[in-house]
Design an enzyme around this catalytic site. Structure first.
Site, PDB file in Angstrom:
ATOM      1  CG  ASP A   1      43.801  56.867  41.414  1.00 56.00           C
ATOM      2  OD1 ASP A   1      44.969  56.903  41.774  1.00 56.00           O
ATOM      3  OD2 ASP A   1      42.741  56.047  41.952  1.00 56.00           O
TER       4      ASP A   1
ATOM      5  CG  ASP B   1      41.994  53.253  39.943  1.00 58.52           C
ATOM      6  OD1 ASP B   1      41.751  53.330  41.086  1.00 58.52           O
ATOM      7  OD2 ASP B   1      42.886  52.828  39.189  1.00 58.52           O
ATOM      8  CB  SER B   2      37.800  53.046  43.937  1.00 58.76           C
ATOM      9  OG  SER B   2      37.996  54.386  44.119  1.00 58.76           O
TER      10      SER B   2
ATOM     11  CD  GLU C   1      47.119  51.139  41.573  1.00 55.22           C
ATOM     12  OE1 GLU C   1      47.144  49.970  40.979  1.00 55.22           O
ATOM     13  OE2 GLU C   1      45.660  51.609  41.803  1.00 55.22           O
TER      14      GLU C   1
ATOM     15  CD  GLU D   1      44.267  49.407  48.275  1.00 58.34           C
ATOM     16  OE1 GLU D   1      44.764  50.455  47.442  1.00 58.34           O
ATOM     17  OE2 GLU D   1      43.286  48.910  48.122  1.00 58.34           O
TER      18      GLU D   1
ATOM     19  CE  LYS E   1      45.647  56.981  44.874  1.00 60.26           C
ATOM     20  NZ  LYS E   1      45.647  55.600  44.020  1.00 60.26           N
TER      21      LYS E   1
END
Ligand code: KIV
Length: 270
Positions: free
Chosen positions: A89, A50-51, A121, A188, A119
């Protein structure tokens, strides 16, 4: 154990790499052309992160990107990839607090983009969502430490888990994610010693970004490591190229040739 020749990286292949002690390489990609180049190098995992919200869309955080936009990026990437495992993501707002919504989001990604895994978070606070997604046979990669979707809660992009309370929660979340059935975990921006402890404590591969070398693999954002983005310079980032300058030089050369009527020449026309 000798490394077998792999034509398609799967979650099983990554698990065997951890058992052999072979490091896992992972980079982001967001579009067909870049994904095709990156895949051709033999990279193990491509993350449609999602970057994309930052490097593709120019937002200051990862929060604004939508599920539809992630599916657009993910399906562009999978069309260019033959070998790497493609992980996508789940964007902010598509899985938190509602496990049914999380399952629907994950199914849309898998169905509409042909990705290999998703993925998410977070740890214990999103475990119901993870359980539900796993129950549909969708592989899940976890992500702990600095989780950028929670930037408004953190209020800073500083290193996470430097105090014992946060470090203990991170270790217990990592064990929970592994025990629940996640196939791998991203850590991270946490202290290297803590990341090493986690990598030793769980059987699943641990991929670090700003988490030191004693983990099972590394991930970077492609545009950062190629030197396309310039404004982002954390200590953990190694720039392997300065594509920003190279692109500028090529574009300036093109402008010069157009202005001087040097392009197109006789051979470049019909
Ligand atoms: O979105 C992303 O690119 C990521 C990596 C930084 C791990 O989550």
């Amino acid at each position: 154990m000798k490394a077998p020749k792999v034509t398609k990286v799967t979650t099983h292949v990554l698990h065997e790499m951890k058992l052999r002690g072979e490091k896992i390489s992972m980079l982001t990609a967001y579009d067909f052309s870049m994904a095709k180049i990156v895949d051709s190098t033999g990279i193990d995992v491509i993350l449609v992160g999602d970057s994309a919200s930052n490097v593709m869309a120019g937002h200051t955080t990862t929060l604004p990107i939508t599920l539809n936009e992630m599916i657009y990026h993910a399906s562009s990437v999978t069309r260019g990839v033959e070998r790497a495992l493609v992980v996508v993501d789940l964007p902010f707002g598509s899985y938190q607090g509602d496990s049914l919504k999380a399952l629907e989001s994950a199914i849309r990604i898998m169905k509409e983009s042909s990705a290999d895994a998703v993925k998410l978070e977070g740890g214990s606070e999103i475990i119901e969502s993870i359980v539900r997604i796993l129950s549909a046979g969708i592989p899940v990669m976890g992500h702990l430490g600095l989780t950028p979707q929670s930037i408004n809660k953190f209020g800073t992009y500083k290193v996470r888990a430097t105090d014992s309370e946060e470090a203990e929660k991170l270790v217990s979340d990592a064990k929970l994610l592994a025990d629940t059935g996640c196939f791998a975990l991203v850590l991270e921006k946490i202290p290297a010693k803590l990341a090493e402890k986690v990598a030793k404590a769980v059987k699943i591969p641990v991929i670090g970004i700003g988490a030191g070398s004693k983990v099972d693999g590394q991930v970077l954002v492609l545009h950062d490591m190629l030197g396309i983005t310039q404004e982002f310079s954390p200590r953990f980032l190694r720039r392997y190229h300065n594509l920003n300058d190279e692109i500028k030089i090529a574009v300036q050369d093109y402008i010069r040739d157009v202005k001087n009527v040097d392009f197109p020449n006789d051979k470049e026309q019909y």
